[in-house]
Design a protein around this motif. Structure first.
Motif, PDB file in Angstrom:
ATOM      1  N   LEU A  23      -3.602   5.102   8.467  1.00  0.00           N
ATOM      2  CA  LEU A  23      -3.052   5.632   7.219  1.00  0.00           C
ATOM      3  C   LEU A  23      -2.065   6.760   7.489  1.00  0.00           C
ATOM      4  O   LEU A  23      -1.037   6.852   6.813  1.00  0.00           O
ATOM      5  N   ARG A  27       1.741   6.965   6.277  1.00  0.00           N
ATOM      6  CA  ARG A  27       2.147   8.078   5.422  1.00  0.00           C
ATOM      7  C   ARG A  27       3.287   8.900   6.007  1.00  0.00           C
ATOM      8  O   ARG A  27       4.021   9.542   5.262  1.00  0.00           O
ATOM      9  N   ARG A  33       5.806   3.911   4.063  1.00  0.00           N
ATOM     10  CA  ARG A  33       5.020   4.252   2.871  1.00  0.00           C
ATOM     11  C   ARG A  33       5.478   3.411   1.676  1.00  0.00           C
ATOM     12  O   ARG A  33       4.656   2.884   0.927  1.00  0.00           O
ATOM     13  N   LEU A  64      -3.646   4.811  -1.485  1.00  0.00           N
ATOM     14  CA  LEU A  64      -3.954   5.089  -0.081  1.00  0.00           C
ATOM     15  C   LEU A  64      -2.747   5.443   0.784  1.00  0.00           C
ATOM     16  O   LEU A  64      -2.849   6.332   1.615  1.00  0.00           O
ATOM     17  N   PRO A  65      -1.591   4.804   0.644  1.00  0.00           N
ATOM     18  CA  PRO A  65      -0.471   5.177   1.513  1.00  0.00           C
ATOM     19  C   PRO A  65       0.215   6.500   1.136  1.00  0.00           C
ATOM     20  O   PRO A  65       1.076   6.966   1.868  1.00  0.00           O
ATOM     21  N   ARG A 125      -7.985   8.091  -2.710  1.00  0.00           N
ATOM     22  CA  ARG A 125      -7.040   8.822  -1.841  1.00  0.00           C
ATOM     23  C   ARG A 125      -7.643  10.163  -1.438  1.00  0.00           C
ATOM     24  O   ARG A 125      -7.385  10.656  -0.341  1.00  0.00           O
TER      25      ARG A 125
END
Length: 128
Positions: A23, A27, A33, A64-65, A125
């Protein structure tokens, strides 16, 4: 060499540390992303077509990203608005949008569900 479970299988599920590293990798670069967010939106929409829990999954996948929790929450809300727009367009194409809006409380529940479930899913998140 076998592990603690004794099965010796090297293809096990990713560990939390590996998931966090993946992740972080997504990110850290804006293009990755965006790509991951777009894939998450369409995967979430596919899940939402099959079952309403897909709204929750789509919100989680969309968040999540994102780099921050606040951006993830906005992503979840955006996913909910997008699914609501797709649903409205689908009803309009079928000629049933006016009838659906006229139902009042039922459409209010559909709108609330389309906004709350992705927002709730996007709270994941904060966990990762």
């Amino acid at each position: 060499m076998s592990d603690a479970r004794g099965d010796g299988d090297e293809s096990e599920a990713p560990r939390p540390a590996e998931l966090r590293e993946t992740l972080q990798w997504l990110r850290n670069t804006p293009s990755r992303r965006r790509w991951a967010t777009n894939v998450a939106i369409f995967a979430g929409l596919a899940f939402a077509v099959v079952h309403p829990i897909g709204l929750l999954v789509g919100g989680a996948l969309t968040a999540l990203p994102q780099r921050r929790l606040s951006t993830g929450l906005l992503g979840g809300l955006g996913f909910g608005l997008f699914t609501l727009a797709v649903f409205g367009a689908r009803l309009a194409v079928q000629g049933a949008l006016g009838t659906a809006i006229a139902t009042g409380e039922i459409v209010a529940v559909a709108v609330a569900t389309a906004l709350v479930l992705p927002l709730l899913g996007s709270l994941t998140r904060g966990l990762v």
